[in-house]
Design a protein around this motif. Structure first.
Motif, PDB file in Angstrom:
ATOM      1  N   MET A 111       0.819  -1.223   0.000  1.00 55.97           N
ATOM      2  CA  MET A 111       0.000   0.000   0.000  1.00 55.97           C
ATOM      3  C   MET A 111       0.849   1.269   0.000  1.00 55.97           C
ATOM      4  SD  MET A 111      -3.076  -1.002  -0.095  1.00 55.97           S
ATOM      5  CE  MET A 111      -3.448  -2.725  -0.354  1.00 55.97           C
ATOM      6  N   VAL A 112       2.158   1.106   0.138  1.00 54.07           N
ATOM      7  CA  VAL A 112       3.064   2.258   0.193  1.00 54.07           C
ATOM      8  C   VAL A 112       3.634   2.486  -1.210  1.00 54.07           C
ATOM      9  CG1 VAL A 112       5.109   3.236   1.288  1.00 54.07           C
ATOM     10  CG2 VAL A 112       3.611   1.719   2.595  1.00 54.07           C
ATOM     11  N   VAL A 113       3.082   3.491  -1.897  1.00 53.69           N
ATOM     12  CA  VAL A 113       3.504   3.788  -3.275  1.00 53.69           C
ATOM     13  C   VAL A 113       3.949   5.249  -3.370  1.00 53.69           C
ATOM     14  CG1 VAL A 113       2.049   2.036  -4.360  1.00 53.69           C
ATOM     15  CG2 VAL A 113       1.099   4.301  -3.898  1.00 53.69           C
ATOM     16  N   TYR A 125      -0.182   3.522   6.308  1.00 48.69           N
ATOM     17  CA  TYR A 125       0.317   2.173   5.997  1.00 48.69           C
ATOM     18  C   TYR A 125       1.820   2.075   6.238  1.00 48.69           C
ATOM     19  CZ  TYR A 125      -4.081   0.425   4.024  1.00 48.69           C
ATOM     20  OH  TYR A 125      -5.380  -0.018   3.864  1.00 48.69           O
ATOM     21  N   LYS A 126       2.553   3.126   5.886  1.00 46.63           N
ATOM     22  CA  LYS A 126       4.014   3.110   6.080  1.00 46.63           C
ATOM     23  C   LYS A 126       4.354   3.059   7.566  1.00 46.63           C
ATOM     24  CE  LYS A 126       8.322   5.294   4.551  1.00 46.63           C
ATOM     25  NZ  LYS A 126       9.049   4.701   5.667  1.00 46.63           N
ATOM     26  N   LYS A 127       3.631   3.843   8.348  1.00 47.11           N
ATOM     27  CA  LYS A 127       3.878   3.869   9.792  1.00 47.11           C
ATOM     28  C   LYS A 127       3.612   2.483  10.404  1.00 47.11           C
ATOM     29  CE  LYS A 127       2.344   7.623  11.815  1.00 47.11           C
ATOM     30  NZ  LYS A 127       1.442   8.570  12.541  1.00 47.11           N
ATOM     31  N   LEU A 128       2.488   1.851   9.983  1.00 51.18           N
ATOM     32  CA  LEU A 128       2.172   0.512  10.476  1.00 51.18           C
ATOM     33  C   LEU A 128       3.246  -0.491  10.045  1.00 51.18           C
ATOM     34  CD1 LEU A 128      -1.685   0.403   9.810  1.00 51.18           C
ATOM     35  CD2 LEU A 128      -0.603   0.013  12.037  1.00 51.18           C
ATOM     36  N   HIS A 129       3.653  -0.406   8.777  1.00 52.61           N
ATOM     37  CA  HIS A 129       4.664  -1.328   8.269  1.00 52.61           C
ATOM     38  C   HIS A 129       5.987  -1.171   9.013  1.00 52.61           C
ATOM     39  CE1 HIS A 129       8.131  -2.330   5.724  1.00 52.61           C
ATOM     40  NE2 HIS A 129       7.416  -3.393   5.393  1.00 52.61           N
ATOM     41  N   ASP A 130       6.445   0.062   9.137  1.00 50.13           N
ATOM     42  CA  ASP A 130       7.758   0.296   9.752  1.00 50.13           C
ATOM     43  C   ASP A 130       7.756  -0.122  11.219  1.00 50.13           C
ATOM     44  OD1 ASP A 130       8.509   1.204   7.323  1.00 50.13           O
ATOM     45  OD2 ASP A 130       8.623   3.327   7.875  1.00 50.13           O
ATOM     46  N   PHE A 131       6.654   0.163  11.913  1.00 57.56           N
ATOM     47  CA  PHE A 131       6.555  -0.253  13.313  1.00 57.56           C
ATOM     48  C   PHE A 131       6.612  -1.778  13.419  1.00 57.56           C
ATOM     49  CE2 PHE A 131       3.474  -2.187  16.243  1.00 57.56           C
ATOM     50  CZ  PHE A 131       4.154  -1.990  17.434  1.00 57.56           C
ATOM     51  N   MET A 132       5.827  -2.453  12.575  1.00 59.19           N
ATOM     52  CA  MET A 132       5.766  -3.912  12.688  1.00 59.19           C
ATOM     53  C   MET A 132       7.089  -4.554  12.279  1.00 59.19           C
ATOM     54  SD  MET A 132       1.863  -4.999  11.813  1.00 59.19           S
ATOM     55  CE  MET A 132       2.021  -6.476  12.812  1.00 59.19           C
ATOM     56  N   GLN A 133       7.776  -3.954  11.335  1.00 57.78           N
ATOM     57  CA  GLN A 133       9.063  -4.507  10.907  1.00 57.78           C
ATOM     58  C   GLN A 133      10.165  -4.247  11.936  1.00 57.78           C
ATOM     59  OE1 GLN A 133      11.314  -2.691   7.550  1.00 57.78           O
ATOM     60  NE2 GLN A 133      11.205  -4.735   6.635  1.00 57.78           N
ATOM     61  N   ILE A 160      -4.534  10.637  -0.140  1.00 57.01           N
ATOM     62  CA  ILE A 160      -3.700   9.443  -0.336  1.00 57.01           C
ATOM     63  C   ILE A 160      -2.245   9.749   0.009  1.00 57.01           C
ATOM     64  CG2 ILE A 160      -2.817   7.808  -2.058  1.00 57.01           C
ATOM     65  CD1 ILE A 160      -5.572   8.123  -3.500  1.00 57.01           C
ATOM     66  N   THR A 161      -1.767  10.918  -0.415  1.00 55.70           N
ATOM     67  CA  THR A 161      -0.368  11.285  -0.189  1.00 55.70           C
ATOM     68  C   THR A 161      -0.077  11.569   1.281  1.00 55.70           C
ATOM     69  OG1 THR A 161      -0.273  12.254  -2.396  1.00 55.70           O
ATOM     70  CG2 THR A 161       1.459  12.895  -0.869  1.00 55.70           C
ATOM     71  N   GLU A 162      -0.999  12.288   1.943  1.00 56.49           N
ATOM     72  CA  GLU A 162      -0.725  12.773   3.303  1.00 56.49           C
ATOM     73  C   GLU A 162      -1.319  11.912   4.411  1.00 56.49           C
ATOM     74  OE1 GLU A 162      -1.869  16.874   3.581  1.00 56.49           O
ATOM     75  OE2 GLU A 162      -0.695  17.463   1.805  1.00 56.49           O
ATOM     76  N   GLU A 163      -2.289  11.031   4.074  1.00 57.92           N
ATOM     77  CA  GLU A 163      -2.945  10.250   5.133  1.00 57.92           C
ATOM     78  C   GLU A 163      -2.850   8.731   4.890  1.00 57.92           C
ATOM     79  OE1 GLU A 163      -6.639  12.482   6.785  1.00 57.92           O
ATOM     80  OE2 GLU A 163      -6.518  13.017   4.660  1.00 57.92           O
TER      81      GLU A 163
END
Length: 602
Positions: A208-210, A253-261, A245-248
């Protein structure tokens, strides 16, 4: 307090019902009392459902009630959880004030279901689900992408529709922050996902991070702006969605991904079952009761599963002998998986057409087994590409107003490898007469309270769908022994779930043990077995509902046939099951027993 909260408070305030049923001094007073009970009960149900939709607006969208399409409450917050708890407690108190003996048979069923639902929901709020808000199988990050794609329940027909979803996007950003906070709390308490599941979630979030907002799945509705919109409206929507899409969307999705990783993956657990978390044993016992709507213990379910696996294996051996295959059952599984004659398709369209042909073949027999059929339209569609890799075939219910058909979604990653064995039983389960008949007929029943029209109990709903697979021969299907073998394999799939789900969550089985048990006993690939086992790891207990429900419905049919003999009418029995909608299995059993007694006297 916003207007929705004010409306909620008003709805709850209206629902102040007094005790029904005091001293009865005459038949006239008794009759008046019964009318009052009916009035109070229907008002109670209406008020509850109205209040519920405001706390769970996605449910409203799902039934094409568009009043709250801009709302996405933060259902992970302690504030929302407390509002929900108060709702359930308030209405449990109210239903307890109603004198059940003053109600007619249908109202007593509603009373029993409602009281059960309030009690189980209150107990559920004590469980640690909010600390585990994300998994690879379901959850808001997946649901938001489905809604935002424009191919699900969220409508994108008017400028207001497009504006509404922007409100939900704002809600999603808040939800994402709370999800991270809750998972951090879970990390400190030892309530975390297994490592293998965290690893499955990461690529879903990363997808979802594009860099380009027009490449996001959330841009899809903007690509299809209706021609009726003015140029100014179209331009405004494009600008608003580019910004959102750009700001929210992408940052969430990036914040969730980076936290989980970075934080969550290193703290994810090595254990397989939910017993590996703090309080996990008690949580699993609750989930077993929740999903099966029975008081069966994990041990009883495990034993039932082993018995069913043995019975179905013997049936599979008969088919293997019938087709003249030389070799053991595992080799036969391999043969069915690998033989090119079982993968005849070249395009996804051919796969979908084959499902439509199944429907046409059994259509003439349906009227013999069912007196009532759905009014809702029905379609077979290919699962969207963004979720096909981790999706199972599934059914999406129709909108009650007819604006959206019932949809049987089929994931087709590569049509050339799509195996035709088991297509008949899959269609019977997910489509007709499985989920499409059950859910559509339930929604279309006049006189059912809304909380029943749109309810879901997995043991009943999935039990009915699995029972529907057993109707194949009566519907003119399973004439090919390989399709019948596919039906047995599908039934085996649900039977071994009883063994592996309990095995992992209550008996210390590892992921690898469960995968091997699947490979030893069913027609599947290793890749599919892994996906299924990890699904059961993500949503403990849910997989128990199918077989437990099917066994109960079969038991009730046999009971009715035995008791009624020549008076037994299969169409009337099916109509009885379907017209009342889903309900806990104990309530269903009581209803069928009462029907049998009425039939005996008729």
């Amino acid at each position: 307090m916003n207007k929705h909260q004010l409306t909620l408070c008003a709805a709850l305030a209206v629902a102040t019902l007094g005790t029904v049923g005091c001293t009865r001094t005459s038949e006239q007073e008794q009759g008046t009392e019964a009318v009052q009970a009916d009035k109070h009960l229907s008002q109670l149900f209406d008020n509850y459902y109205e209040a519920r939709l405001q706390l769970f607006p996605m449910e409203a969208t799902g039934i094409a009630d568009n009043r709250y399409n801009d709302q996405l409450p933060n259902d992970l917050s302690q504030e929302h959880t407390e509002q929900v708890r108060q709702l359930y407690q308030r209405y449990l108190d109210k239903i307890n004030q109603i004198d059940r003996s003053q109600l007619d048979a249908q109202e007593q069923v509603s009373y029993d279901i409602f009281k059960y639902e309030m009690q189980m929901s209150l107990e559920g709020l004590k469980q640690p689900a909010n600390l585990l808000p994300v998994n690879q199988f379901w959850g808001l990050p997946i649901t938001m992408a489905q809604l935002g794609s424009g191919s699900s329940n969220q409508p994108f027909k008017t400028p207001e529709d497009y504006q509404n979803f922007l409100g939900r996007i704002k809600g999603f950003t808040v939800w994402g922050d709370t999800a991270i906070a809750n998972m951090r709390r879970g990390m400190s308490m030892g309530v975390v996902l297994p490592r293998t599941l965290t690893q499955k979630v990461l690529p879903q979030l990363q997808a979802m991070v594009v860099n380009d907002p027009t490449k996001s799945i959330f841009w899809a509705p903007v690509e299809k702006l209706p021609d009726t919109f003015t140029a100014v409206q179209k331009d405004s929507i494009r600008q608003a969605y580019t910004k959102a899409i750009t700001e929210e969307v992408i940052p969430t999705y990036k914040k969730l991904h980076d936290f989980m990783q970075q934080e969550y993956l290193p703290k994810s657990r090595s254990t397989t079952g939910i017993s590996g978390i703090k309080g996990g044993d008690d949580y699993y016992k609750y989930l077993v009761r929740y999903w099966t709507t029975t008081d069966m213990t994990p041990d009883q379910i495990f034993e039932t599963g082993q018995q069913e696996v043995a019975r179905i294996r013997s049936e599979m051996e008969k088919v293997k002998e019938q087709v003249g295959f030389k070799g053991d059952l595992k080799a036969f599984f391999q043969h069915v998986n690998d033989n090119p004659k079982f993968t005849p398709f070249k395009t996804p369209e051919e796969v979908l057409a084959a499902y439509s042909q199944i429907e046409q073949r059994m259509q003439p027999q349906l009227n013999k087994l069912f007196g009532i059929t759905p009014k809702s339209k029905f379609e077979v569609r290919q699962t969207e590409a963004f979720r096909a890799a981790s999706a199972s075939a599934e059914y999406n219910p129709p909108a009650p107003d007819g604006s959206r058909p019932g949809i049987f979604y089929v994931p087709i990653l590569d049509a050339k490898t799509y195996n035709m064995v088991g297509m008949e039983s899959l269609f019977l389960h997910e489509a007709i007469p499985g989920h499409h008949y059950q859910i559509s007929i339930q929604q279309e029943q006049e006189g059912l309270p809304k909380f029943r029209q749109y309810a879901w109990y997995g043991a009943f709903g999935e039990g009915w769908a699995l029972y529907s697979e057993s109707l194949g021969e009566e519907l003119g299907l399973y004439t090919d022994p390989y399709q019948y073998f596919g039906r047995l394999s599908d039934e085996m799939h649900r039977a071994l779930r009883l063994v592996v789900d309990v095995g992992m969550h209550a008996k210390g089985w590892t992921r690898e043990q469960a995968i091997q048990y699947s490979l030893d006993n069913e027609l599947t690939s290793r890749e599919a077995a892994v996906a299924e086992i990890e699904r059961y790891m993500a949503i403990p207990g849910q997989a128990l509902s199918y077989k437990i429900g099917e066994l109960k419905i079969k038991e009730l049919r046999q009971r009715a046939q035995h008791a009624l003999g020549d008076r037994f009418n299969i169409s009337a029995f099916h109509d009885l099951i379907l017209k009342g909608g889903v309900m806990p299995l104990a309530v269903l059993e009581k209803k069928v027993d009462e029907w049998i007694e009425v039939q005996k006297k008729s």
